[in-house]
Design an enzyme around this catalytic site. Structure first.
Site, mmCIF file in Angstrom:
data_model
loop_
_atom_site.group_PDB
_atom_site.id
_atom_site.type_symbol
_atom_site.label_atom_id
_atom_site.label_comp_id
_atom_site.label_asym_id
_atom_site.label_seq_id
_atom_site.Cartn_x
_atom_site.Cartn_y
_atom_site.Cartn_z
ATOM 1 N N SER A 77 -48.449 50.350 60.664
ATOM 2 C CA SER A 77 -48.256 50.185 59.225
ATOM 3 C C SER A 77 -49.473 50.570 58.391
ATOM 4 C CB SER A 77 -47.881 48.726 58.908
ATOM 5 O OG SER A 77 -48.971 47.860 59.139
ATOM 6 N N LYS A 122 -53.139 44.497 55.540
ATOM 7 C CA LYS A 122 -52.578 45.369 54.513
ATOM 8 C C LYS A 122 -53.661 45.707 53.490
ATOM 9 C CE LYS A 122 -48.401 44.797 56.241
ATOM 10 N NZ LYS A 122 -47.729 45.878 56.995
#
Length: 240
Positions: A77, A122
Site C-alpha cells: 500500500s 500511511k
C-alpha cells in the site's frame, strides 16, 4: 656542632621509595562497583560475555520501547517508496513535547477500531481543520483549496484517487492515504465508518524516518515538498 636533625634508620625505612606507587587505584565506590560486576559475572552462566549481551539486549529493549521501533512493511500500500518486507525505523519521539504530525509525514498508527486490529503505515494528507477534496479538473487532490502534485511519490500508473471525496478533518485527527492508491485501504474506504476514516493523533505510534533494511534500499524518508504551499486551514469555515 651540627645541630640539624639527622634522619634515623627508622625514618628512612618509613618513607616510600621513588619507585613505589602510592596512588590509590580507585576510591571505595569504584572498587565496590567492580566488585559488584565481578560477583554478578560469577553468578551468571557465561560470565562477562553473557552479562554484556544481556546489557545490550536491555538497551535495545529500552530503545525500542521509548525511542525507535522497527516496523516491517506488510503490504504494497505504500509502494513505490516502501516495499513489502522493508523494515523502517519509527521515531516514537517525533510527536512528543508538543510536536504534531504534518502533511506529507509517513506515520505508523494503531488502527484498532478505525481500520482494523493492526498497526498501519500511511501518509498524512490532511490534519485538523483541513478540507481535503478529490479531485480538481486536472485530477489532483486539493487541500484547503490548493492542488497537490503527488506525482513524486505515487505508485506509477496510479491516480490520486478513483473515489471522489470532500471531507473536513476534525481537530485532533488525521486523513491518511497510501502511496499505492489502487492497493491501499485507507481513510477513503472508511468515510462511512465510525470516525469517518479519520485517525486520532493519539493513536499515532510515531513517524517513519528511515528504511533500515534491506541495506541496498536503506534511506532517510523525507517529507515531500508537495505539501509545502498548502495554506493553513480556514478554521472559521471548518467549524461553521
Amino acid at each position: 656542632m651540627d645541630t640539624e636533625a639527622q634522619p634515623t634508620e627508622r625514618d628512612r625505612s618509613s618513607r616510600p621509595s621513588e619507585s613505589e606507587d602510592t596512588s590509590d587505584p580507585g576510591g571505595p565506590e569504584e572498587r565496590s562497583r567492580f566488585a559488584l560486576v565481578s560477583r554478578v559475572s560469577a553468578w551468571v552462566p557465561g560470565g562477562r560475555i553473557t552479562l554484556t549481551l544481556l546489557t545490550c539486549l536491555l538497551f535495545l529493549l529500552l530503545l525500542s520501547t521509548f525511542v525507535l521501533r522497527p516496523f516491517q512493511i506488510p503490504s504494497g500500500s505504500m509502494e513505490r517508496g516502501l516495499r513489502i518486507g522493508d523494515r523502517v525505523l519509527v521515531n516514537k519521539l517525533a510527536y512528543r513535547f508538543g510536536a504534531r504530525p504534518q502533511r506529507g509525514d509517513i506515520v505508523v498508527f494503531d488502527g484498532t477500531g478505525y481500520f482494523g486490529h493492526a498497526d498501519y503505515i500511511k501518509r498524512v494528507v490532511g490534519v485538523g481543520a483541513d478540507r481535503v477534496v478529490c479531485c480538481d479538473k486536472k485530477g489532483r487532490i486539493q487541500v484547503n483549496g490548493r492542488p497537490v502534485d503527488e506525482s513524486g511519490f505515487l505508485y506509477p500508473g496510479d491516480g490520486p484517487s478513483e473515489v471522489p471525496f470532500d471531507v473536513v478533518v476534525p481537530d485532533g485527527t488525521l486523513f491518511v492515504l497510501g502511496d499505492h492508491r489502487a492497493d491501499s485501504s485507507d481513510s477513503r474506504d472508511h468515510l462511512g465508518s465510525p470516525g469517518g476514516g479519520m485517525i486520532p493523533v493519539g493513536e499515532v505510534i510515531g513517524r517513519a524516518d528511515w528504511i533500515a533494511w534491506p541495506f541496498g534500499h536503506a534511506t532517510r524518508l523525507q517529507r515531500p515538498d508537495a505539501y509545502a504551499r498548502v495554506p493553513a486551514a480556514d478554521r472559521a469555515g471548518a467549524h461553521g
